[in-house]
Design an enzyme around this catalytic site. Structure first.
Site, mmCIF file in Angstrom:
data_model
loop_
_atom_site.group_PDB
_atom_site.id
_atom_site.type_symbol
_atom_site.label_atom_id
_atom_site.label_comp_id
_atom_site.label_asym_id
_atom_site.label_seq_id
_atom_site.Cartn_x
_atom_site.Cartn_y
_atom_site.Cartn_z
ATOM 1 N N LYS A 185 0.837 -1.200 0.000
ATOM 2 C CA LYS A 185 0.000 0.000 0.000
ATOM 3 C C LYS A 185 0.876 1.256 0.000
ATOM 4 C CE LYS A 185 -3.837 1.868 2.813
ATOM 5 N NZ LYS A 185 -4.662 1.580 4.004
ATOM 6 N N SER A 227 -9.697 0.180 7.326
ATOM 7 C CA SER A 227 -9.153 0.334 5.975
ATOM 8 C C SER A 227 -8.701 -0.955 5.320
ATOM 9 C CB SER A 227 -7.973 1.316 6.001
ATOM 10 O OG SER A 227 -8.414 2.611 6.314
ATOM 11 N N SER A 241 -9.212 2.639 3.053
ATOM 12 C CA SER A 241 -8.212 3.236 2.193
ATOM 13 C C SER A 241 -7.332 2.229 1.456
ATOM 14 C CB SER A 241 -7.322 4.151 3.046
ATOM 15 O OG SER A 241 -6.638 3.418 4.051
#
Length: 462
Positions: free
Chosen positions: A85, A184, A160
């Site tokens: 990520k 997330s 996210s």
């Protein structure tokens, strides 16, 4: 030894890849090429991977191939492609945090979980897309644009970790390293038919990363297509507390408290039905399932969560003189709100969280697991920050996210698992939470549940 067809290699899980390497049926370099070919084919349609590391990945895959041939593999993740990520630092690879403030930032050191993956022999493919500063429940930013859900690219995969789950669901690597600061990992996993695990606080060591704007409530964890791969990833990135975590619950059947909603918040009808079906299935498997139509213990967390996130953002932006010219308007508003809070407000929020923590400890004296939906809403349009209505009721920006932040605030382990039946051909997930430190026990239960259900990976028609 018979080799696996190249076009099938991108579909294999991490565990299946390790078995194939061990048996001489595939090699890390051929697997990497298959995954890169898959990325080239599907990534333009979903915008999941925003930075690819072709030379670094090839070098790592070649080295892993030599180790497997020499019988010197580092372990089951050796040669397994992994995405990271874009709020986690990878040495020599651009790390933007989804913001123009960091558009050209290239770190000189790996963040701790990445270093642990490298030590396990994993092949780092590249970075996956995030919303700016990973503070929203969808995935879009001014640098790279929106990420689409592989099962319907016009819709969001959530956030996210939206780029991470989109990559894994589409076959761009079997594992993704992510963060979870309020759901997330778990909500995006639910939106894409994956397994997403949020470890207990401190279970995965963090160091050498971006500034912490969510106190110590944000943790690093994995996303995968099955629970076994989650365990393999945790064995690589977990620290001392992971190795000391209980490996299983001492008694069966387990006591499961099923909360259909939190404080009367609206839940999409298809999600509510899917969660009801999960509760019924767990009862059928012999567990004691106590159903509650609402759950109020987490309500104070929802009330103070903006204090934590908005003050954290305001603190970060205070270190950048040009921030207001580069960040999006929603975040600018959040930062202004954050600057209005006082130190007393922040300490009061922490104190409230501490009181809730004591109440939830009491809950886990009476049950072993808490079952909830993973998210309150089905995926919405990819460029829209949040759904404005759920089940016919108007909701705010966090209306879809009501079930997840409390586990971060309290440091609990929590996992999102895909439901067996999907409404409207879109994935739905459910969440299981355990008491703090019960990470390995929670994963053992999840793996047992997985083995007992008619659950198989579904591939999107990209």
């Amino acid at each position: 030894m018979k080799h696996i067809e190249t076009h099938q290699l991108w579909q294999l899980s991490a565990g299946e890849l390790a078995a194939a390497y061990r048996a001489g049926m595939a090699t890390p370099d051929t697997v990497l090429q298959a995954v890169l070919d898959r990325c080239e084919d599907v990534n333009p349609r979903i915008n999941a991977v925003v930075t690819l590391d072709h030379p670094g990945a090839r070098e790592a895959a070649d080295a892993s191939t030599h180790r497997w041939r020499a019988g010197e593999a580092f372990g089951p993740l050796d040669g397994v492609p992994v995405t990271v990520k874009d709020n986690i630092l990878v040495k020599g690879l651009r790390a933007t945090w989804g913001s123009k403030l960091y558009a050209d930032f290239v770190p000189e050191i790996d963040e701790e979980p990445v270093a642990r993956l490298r030590a396990a022999g994993a092949v780092i493919l590249g970075k996956t897309n995030v919303p700016e500063f990973t503070l929203h429940g969808y995935t879009d930013n001014a640098l790279f644009g929106p990420t689409g859900n592989p099962f319907n690219p016009a819709l969001t995969p959530g956030g996210s970790s939206g780029g991470a789950v989109a990559a894994v669901a589409a076959g761009i690597g079997p594992l993704a390293l992510c963060t979870d600061g309020g759901g997330s990992i778990r909500r995006p996993a639910a939106h894409t038919g994956l397994v997403g695990f949020k470890p207990s606080r401190g279970t995965v060591p963090r160091a050498n990363g971006f500034p912490a704007i969510l106190h110590d409530f944000e943790v690093a964890g994995p996303v995968a297509r099955n629970v076994g791969d989650i365990i393999l990833a945790m064995n690589a990135i977990g620290g001392k507390s992971w190795r000391q975590s209980d490996s299983g619950f001492a008694k069966t059947p387990l006591r499961i408290h099923y909360a259909r909603t939190f404080s009367g918040a609206p839940v999409d009808a298809d999600i509510a039905k899917a969660a009801d079906d999960i509760a019924a299935e767990l009862a059928r498997q012999g567990h004691s399932v106590d159903r509650a139509d609402s759950f109020d213990l987490a309500a104070p967390i929802a009330d103070v969560w903006p204090v934590i996130s908005q003050t954290g953002l305001a603190w970060l932006l205070s270190q950048h003189k040009d921030a207001d010219e580069k960040i999006n308007l929603m975040l600018a508003d959040m930062a202004r709100n954050g600057r209005a809070y006082s130190a007393a407000d922040y300490l009061n929020a922490l104190d409230i969280i501490k009181h809730v923590d004591r109440d939830v400890e009491g809950l886990f004296d009476e049950c072993d697991l808490l079952l909830t939906p993973a998210t309150a809403a089905m995926p919405w349009p990819a460029t829209q920050s949040h759904p404005t209505t759920i089940a016919g009721q108007t909701v705010g920006p966090r209306g879809h996210a009501v079930f997840t932040p409390f586990a971060n605030a309290l440091g609990l382990p929590a996992i999102s698992l895909p439901c067996a039946s999907w409404p409207q051909d879109m994935p739905v997930g459910f969440q299981l939470c355990a008491a703090r430190g019960q990470d390995a026990a929670l994963l053992a239960f999840a793996r047992d549940y997985e083995a007992r259900t008619a659950w198989q990976t579904r591939w999107p028609a990209l």
